[in-house]
Design a protein around this motif. Structure first.
Motif, PDB file in Angstrom:
ATOM      1  N   MET A   1       3.565   4.168   6.702  1.00  0.00           N
ATOM      2  CA  MET A   1       3.435   2.742   6.763  1.00  0.00           C
ATOM      3  C   MET A   1       3.733   2.153   5.394  1.00  0.00           C
ATOM      4  N   ALA A   2       4.649   1.266   5.289  1.00  0.00           N
ATOM      5  CA  ALA A   2       4.980   0.661   4.009  1.00  0.00           C
ATOM      6  C   ALA A   2       3.889  -0.283   3.559  1.00  0.00           C
ATOM      7  N   GLY A   3       3.139  -0.842   4.457  1.00  0.00           N
ATOM      8  CA  GLY A   3       2.054  -1.730   4.072  1.00  0.00           C
ATOM      9  C   GLY A   3       2.049  -2.977   4.905  1.00  0.00           C
ATOM     10  N   GLY A   4       0.879  -3.517   5.066  1.00  0.00           N
ATOM     11  CA  GLY A   4       0.741  -4.738   5.815  1.00  0.00           C
ATOM     12  C   GLY A   4       0.852  -5.936   4.905  1.00  0.00           C
ATOM     13  N   PRO A   5       1.429  -7.027   5.397  1.00  0.00           N
ATOM     14  CA  PRO A   5       1.499  -8.226   4.580  1.00  0.00           C
ATOM     15  C   PRO A   5       0.082  -8.695   4.263  1.00  0.00           C
ATOM     16  N   GLY A   6      -0.081  -9.226   3.073  1.00  0.00           N
ATOM     17  CA  GLY A   6      -1.389  -9.713   2.690  1.00  0.00           C
ATOM     18  C   GLY A   6      -2.164  -8.749   1.815  1.00  0.00           C
ATOM     19  N   TRP A   7      -1.757  -7.523   1.712  1.00  0.00           N
ATOM     20  CA  TRP A   7      -2.448  -6.534   0.882  1.00  0.00           C
ATOM     21  C   TRP A   7      -1.430  -5.739   0.081  1.00  0.00           C
ATOM     22  N   ARG A   8      -1.831  -5.292  -1.090  1.00  0.00           N
ATOM     23  CA  ARG A   8      -0.965  -4.468  -1.934  1.00  0.00           C
ATOM     24  C   ARG A   8      -1.829  -3.512  -2.743  1.00  0.00           C
ATOM     25  N   ARG A  15      -5.459   5.686 -13.458  1.00  0.00           N
ATOM     26  CA  ARG A  15      -4.661   6.341 -12.421  1.00  0.00           C
ATOM     27  C   ARG A  15      -3.194   5.970 -12.635  1.00  0.00           C
ATOM     28  N   PRO A  16      -2.286   6.851 -12.269  1.00  0.00           N
ATOM     29  CA  PRO A  16      -0.862   6.542 -12.446  1.00  0.00           C
ATOM     30  C   PRO A  16      -0.455   5.297 -11.665  1.00  0.00           C
ATOM     31  N   GLN A  17       0.395   4.480 -12.248  1.00  0.00           N
ATOM     32  CA  GLN A  17       0.920   3.294 -11.562  1.00  0.00           C
ATOM     33  C   GLN A  17       2.028   3.722 -10.604  1.00  0.00           C
ATOM     34  N   GLY A  18       2.398   2.834  -9.694  1.00  0.00           N
ATOM     35  CA  GLY A  18       3.477   3.129  -8.761  1.00  0.00           C
ATOM     36  C   GLY A  18       3.027   3.928  -7.556  1.00  0.00           C
ATOM     37  N   ARG A  19       1.724   4.043  -7.353  1.00  0.00           N
ATOM     38  CA  ARG A  19       1.227   4.784  -6.196  1.00  0.00           C
ATOM     39  C   ARG A  19       1.321   3.914  -4.951  1.00  0.00           C
ATOM     40  N   SER A  20       1.286   4.532  -3.797  1.00  0.00           N
ATOM     41  CA  SER A  20       1.366   3.790  -2.536  1.00  0.00           C
ATOM     42  C   SER A  20       0.191   4.168  -1.646  1.00  0.00           C
ATOM     43  N   GLU A  93     -16.593  -9.879  -4.428  1.00  0.00           N
ATOM     44  CA  GLU A  93     -15.497  -8.905  -4.437  1.00  0.00           C
ATOM     45  C   GLU A  93     -14.589  -9.155  -3.240  1.00  0.00           C
ATOM     46  N   ASP A  94     -13.296  -8.990  -3.428  1.00  0.00           N
ATOM     47  CA  ASP A  94     -12.326  -9.191  -2.358  1.00  0.00           C
ATOM     48  C   ASP A  94     -11.245  -8.112  -2.465  1.00  0.00           C
ATOM     49  N   TRP A  95     -11.618  -6.877  -2.172  1.00  0.00           N
ATOM     50  CA  TRP A  95     -10.714  -5.756  -2.283  1.00  0.00           C
ATOM     51  C   TRP A  95     -11.107  -4.673  -1.279  1.00  0.00           C
ATOM     52  N   ALA A  96     -10.231  -3.695  -1.188  1.00  0.00           N
ATOM     53  CA  ALA A  96     -10.465  -2.533  -0.331  1.00  0.00           C
ATOM     54  C   ALA A  96     -10.147  -1.279  -1.148  1.00  0.00           C
ATOM     55  N   TRP A  97     -10.583  -0.142  -0.637  1.00  0.00           N
ATOM     56  CA  TRP A  97     -10.339   1.141  -1.290  1.00  0.00           C
ATOM     57  C   TRP A  97      -9.875   2.128  -0.239  1.00  0.00           C
ATOM     58  N   CYS A  98      -8.813   2.851  -0.547  1.00  0.00           N
ATOM     59  CA  CYS A  98      -8.353   3.925   0.330  1.00  0.00           C
ATOM     60  C   CYS A  98      -8.820   5.244  -0.261  1.00  0.00           C
ATOM     61  N   PHE A  99      -9.750   5.901   0.418  1.00  0.00           N
ATOM     62  CA  PHE A  99     -10.252   7.195  -0.037  1.00  0.00           C
ATOM     63  C   PHE A  99      -9.153   8.259   0.006  1.00  0.00           C
ATOM     64  N   THR A 100      -8.347   8.229   1.036  1.00  0.00           N
ATOM     65  CA  THR A 100      -7.326   9.256   1.225  1.00  0.00           C
ATOM     66  C   THR A 100      -6.271   9.214   0.121  1.00  0.00           C
ATOM     67  N   ASP A 101      -5.734   8.026  -0.145  1.00  0.00           N
ATOM     68  CA  ASP A 101      -4.681   7.886  -1.150  1.00  0.00           C
ATOM     69  C   ASP A 101      -5.230   7.563  -2.538  1.00  0.00           C
ATOM     70  N   GLU A 102      -6.535   7.357  -2.632  1.00  0.00           N
ATOM     71  CA  GLU A 102      -7.216   7.034  -3.889  1.00  0.00           C
ATOM     72  C   GLU A 102      -6.569   5.861  -4.603  1.00  0.00           C
TER      73      GLU A 102
END
Length: 122
Positions: A1-8, A15-20, A93-102
């Motif tokens: 999934m490239a990503g949903g609009p509204g989140w990035r 952590r290294p930049q450029g992660r997805s 706070e207005d964010w999310a965290w992906c445990f899998t992709d960190e």
């Protein structure tokens, strides 16, 4: 999934930049009105413990305490269920965290990270 609009994927010091994130699309389903605010972390309440912040699982709605809390129940839920993404329920706070992709996930556009980035995952 490239990503949903509204989140990035947001910057996350150390952590290294450029992660997805392969799970950004899950956040679009979470755009439905949230359920009534929880009383707290049910697992902590059952043990008589306090918590610091609450996180809601995007997949099933389970509410658990953050990694700064004694129980780490949001993370435990991820480990047991495999559900990858949690939203912060803290009012500042207005964010999310992906445990899998960190990765730290921020809203894009109006009302995005400039509005309420708050404290980062914990």
């Amino acid at each position: 999934m490239a990503g949903g609009p509204g989140w990035r994927v947001g910057p996350d010091g150390g952590r290294p930049q450029g992660r997805s994130c392969a799970h950004l699309g899950l956040l679009q389903a979470s755009e439905l009105p949230p359920p009534a605010p929880p009383v707290g972390c049910a697992d902590c309440l059952a043990r008589g413990w306090n918590w610091v912040r609450l996180r809601r699982c995007v997949t099933c709605g389970h509410v658990g305490c953050c990694d700064s809390s004694r129980g780490l129940h949001a993370h435990d839920h991820h480990v047991r269920s495999g559900h990858p993404v949690v939203l912060s329920l803290a009012p500042d706070e207005d964010w999310a965290w992906c445990f899998t992709d960190e990765v730290f996930l921020l809203r894009s556009g109006p009302g995005g990270p400039e509005r309420r980035a708050g404290r980062q995952p914990g």
